[in-house]
Design a protein around this motif. Structure first.
Motif, PDB file in Angstrom:
ATOM      1  N   GLY A 127      76.316  66.327  -4.943  1.00 53.47           N
ATOM      2  CA  GLY A 127      75.791  65.489  -4.391  1.00 53.47           C
ATOM      3  C   GLY A 127      73.834  65.718  -4.812  1.00 53.47           C
ATOM      4  N   LEU A 128      74.031  65.688  -6.322  1.00 57.20           N
ATOM      5  CA  LEU A 128      73.017  65.644  -7.548  1.00 57.20           C
ATOM      6  C   LEU A 128      73.271  64.738  -8.485  1.00 57.20           C
ATOM      7  CD1 LEU A 128      72.889  70.364  -8.015  1.00 57.20           C
ATOM      8  CD2 LEU A 128      71.800  68.681  -6.642  1.00 57.20           C
ATOM      9  N   ASP A 129      72.371  64.539  -9.487  1.00 58.38           N
ATOM     10  CA  ASP A 129      72.220  63.638 -10.596  1.00 58.38           C
ATOM     11  C   ASP A 129      73.151  64.506 -11.834  1.00 58.38           C
ATOM     12  OD1 ASP A 129      69.986  64.214 -12.498  1.00 58.38           O
ATOM     13  OD2 ASP A 129      68.855  64.720 -10.400  1.00 58.38           O
ATOM     14  N   ALA A 130      73.396  63.591 -12.509  1.00 56.32           N
ATOM     15  CA  ALA A 130      74.914  64.131 -13.888  1.00 56.32           C
ATOM     16  C   ALA A 130      73.890  65.114 -14.560  1.00 56.32           C
ATOM     17  CB  ALA A 130      74.889  63.094 -14.190  1.00 56.32           C
ATOM     18  N   SER A 131      72.216  64.552 -14.864  1.00 59.12           N
ATOM     19  CA  SER A 131      71.546  65.547 -15.240  1.00 59.12           C
ATOM     20  C   SER A 131      71.337  67.022 -15.286  1.00 59.12           C
ATOM     21  CB  SER A 131      70.122  64.598 -15.756  1.00 59.12           C
ATOM     22  OG  SER A 131      69.218  64.594 -14.717  1.00 59.12           O
ATOM     23  N   THR A 132      71.320  66.734 -13.731  1.00 57.96           N
ATOM     24  CA  THR A 132      71.238  68.065 -13.237  1.00 57.96           C
ATOM     25  C   THR A 132      71.877  68.727 -13.417  1.00 57.96           C
ATOM     26  OG1 THR A 132      69.398  67.358 -11.494  1.00 57.96           O
ATOM     27  CG2 THR A 132      70.387  69.198 -11.341  1.00 57.96           C
ATOM     28  N   VAL A 133      73.571  68.214 -12.933  1.00 54.75           N
ATOM     29  CA  VAL A 133      74.365  69.110 -13.565  1.00 54.75           C
ATOM     30  C   VAL A 133      74.826  69.875 -14.953  1.00 54.75           C
ATOM     31  CG1 VAL A 133      77.245  68.896 -13.162  1.00 54.75           C
ATOM     32  CG2 VAL A 133      75.469  68.451 -11.375  1.00 54.75           C
ATOM     33  N   ALA A 134      73.935  68.505 -15.587  1.00 51.91           N
ATOM     34  CA  ALA A 134      74.859  68.768 -17.422  1.00 51.91           C
ATOM     35  C   ALA A 134      73.922  70.064 -17.448  1.00 51.91           C
ATOM     36  CB  ALA A 134      74.420  67.259 -17.823  1.00 51.91           C
ATOM     37  N   ARG A 135      71.847  70.128 -16.923  1.00 48.62           N
ATOM     38  CA  ARG A 135      71.346  71.490 -17.648  1.00 48.62           C
ATOM     39  C   ARG A 135      72.142  72.777 -16.248  1.00 48.62           C
ATOM     40  NH1 ARG A 135      67.778  67.620 -15.740  1.00 48.62           N
ATOM     41  NH2 ARG A 135      67.704  68.220 -14.320  1.00 48.62           N
ATOM     42  N   GLN A 136      72.775  72.939 -15.511  1.00 46.67           N
ATOM     43  CA  GLN A 136      73.586  73.815 -14.710  1.00 46.67           C
ATOM     44  C   GLN A 136      74.575  74.180 -15.510  1.00 46.67           C
ATOM     45  OE1 GLN A 136      73.994  72.985 -11.131  1.00 46.67           O
ATOM     46  NE2 GLN A 136      72.581  72.968 -10.368  1.00 46.67           N
ATOM     47  N   VAL A 137      75.612  73.153 -16.426  1.00 44.42           N
ATOM     48  CA  VAL A 137      76.352  73.794 -16.853  1.00 44.42           C
ATOM     49  C   VAL A 137      75.977  73.881 -18.626  1.00 44.42           C
ATOM     50  CG1 VAL A 137      78.426  73.086 -18.181  1.00 44.42           C
ATOM     51  CG2 VAL A 137      78.170  71.866 -15.425  1.00 44.42           C
ATOM     52  N   ALA A 138      74.893  73.551 -19.034  1.00 48.79           N
ATOM     53  CA  ALA A 138      75.181  74.426 -19.830  1.00 48.79           C
ATOM     54  C   ALA A 138      74.264  75.748 -20.310  1.00 48.79           C
ATOM     55  CB  ALA A 138      73.634  73.390 -20.449  1.00 48.79           C
ATOM     56  N   ALA A 139      73.264  75.821 -18.891  1.00 48.30           N
ATOM     57  CA  ALA A 139      72.746  77.587 -18.725  1.00 48.30           C
ATOM     58  C   ALA A 139      73.637  78.496 -17.954  1.00 48.30           C
ATOM     59  CB  ALA A 139      72.177  77.333 -17.778  1.00 48.30           C
ATOM     60  N   MET A 140      75.370  77.685 -17.338  1.00 44.76           N
ATOM     61  CA  MET A 140      75.963  79.032 -16.924  1.00 44.76           C
ATOM     62  C   MET A 140      77.510  78.512 -18.320  1.00 44.76           C
ATOM     63  SD  MET A 140      75.831  79.258 -13.890  1.00 44.76           S
ATOM     64  CE  MET A 140      77.796  80.039 -13.462  1.00 44.76           C
ATOM     65  N   ALA A 141      77.262  77.881 -19.085  1.00 45.40           N
ATOM     66  CA  ALA A 141      78.046  78.204 -20.702  1.00 45.40           C
ATOM     67  C   ALA A 141      77.235  78.461 -21.459  1.00 45.40           C
ATOM     68  CB  ALA A 141      77.952  76.954 -21.088  1.00 45.40           C
ATOM     69  N   LYS A 142      76.100  79.308 -20.996  1.00 50.88           N
ATOM     70  CA  LYS A 142      75.115  80.171 -22.509  1.00 50.88           C
ATOM     71  C   LYS A 142      75.532  81.317 -22.091  1.00 50.88           C
ATOM     72  CE  LYS A 142      71.045  80.883 -23.397  1.00 50.88           C
ATOM     73  NZ  LYS A 142      69.285  80.046 -23.925  1.00 50.88           N
ATOM     74  N   VAL A 143      76.233  81.638 -20.035  1.00 60.08           N
ATOM     75  CA  VAL A 143      76.202  83.245 -20.449  1.00 60.08           C
ATOM     76  C   VAL A 143      77.745  83.444 -20.525  1.00 60.08           C
ATOM     77  CG1 VAL A 143      74.127  83.487 -18.620  1.00 60.08           C
ATOM     78  CG2 VAL A 143      75.772  82.589 -17.439  1.00 60.08           C
ATOM     79  N   GLY A 144      78.497  82.549 -20.603  1.00 57.78           N
ATOM     80  CA  GLY A 144      79.895  82.957 -20.224  1.00 57.78           C
ATOM     81  C   GLY A 144      80.337  82.363 -19.323  1.00 57.78           C
ATOM     82  N   PHE A 145      79.770  81.345 -18.269  1.00 53.80           N
ATOM     83  CA  PHE A 145      80.068  81.740 -17.261  1.00 53.80           C
ATOM     84  C   PHE A 145      81.819  80.254 -17.004  1.00 53.80           C
ATOM     85  CE2 PHE A 145      77.819  84.343 -14.034  1.00 53.80           C
ATOM     86  CZ  PHE A 145      77.888  85.070 -15.115  1.00 53.80           C
TER      87      PHE A 145
END
Length: 154
Positions: free
Chosen positions: A68-86
């Motif tokens: 229930g979020l916009d794609a840009s918000t999810v993209a930022r969350q994914v980038a942060a999660m990828a950065k820490v290896g999750f």
């Protein structure tokens, strides 16, 4: 306590629901601030990992829809999660989309948070009957679906 008084003062059920929802939001924030639930990953990351756990590896648009979020918000969350290896990001067959999948570390972090949340919830509801727990589970699901239908449905 206010919650105990409102039922005895002749409030309509919709008034009680509105008030108790406001109290629930406040209480959930209280739990977040005063618990150790989110040591490994924050709430947004946890929900992203849970979504991936339920729907499987997905593209950003699918995750945005599920959360229930916009794609840009999810993209930022994914980038942060990828950065820490999750999570990992790989190009889809058509190369216009990126497929996001949890890593073993991401699953471990999600599982740790989930265990603490379940334990805390079980402790708070220890004196509730299984029937009451099933009833509130069903009612929460219906309430959340009503919110989704109202605010997220196409």
């Amino acid at each position: 306590m206010i919650s105990e008084r409102i039922d005895s003062e002749g409030w309509k059920s919709i008034d009680v629901i509105e008030f108790q929802t406001a109290m629930l939001v406040r209480n959930l924030e209280l739990i977040r601030r005063r618990s150790d639930f989110y040591q490994e990953v924050d709430r947004a990351g946890y929900l992203l990992l849970r979504a991936l756990d339920v729907v499987g590896p997905s593209d950003i648009v699918t995750l945005a829809t599920e959360l229930g979020l916009d794609a840009s918000t999810v993209a930022r969350q994914v980038a942060a999660m990828a950065k820490v290896g999750f999570v990992t990001r790989t190009a889809a067959d058509d190369r216009r989309r990126t497929i996001v999948a949890p890593t073993a570390e991401g699953r471990d972090a999600m599982d740790a948070v989930c265990r603490r949340r379940r334990t805390g919830t079980a402790e708070m509801l220890a004196d509730w009957s299984e029937e009451d727990r099933r009833a509130i589970a069903g009612l929460f699901a219906r309430y959340n679906q009503a919110i989704t239908d109202r605010f997220l449905a196409p």
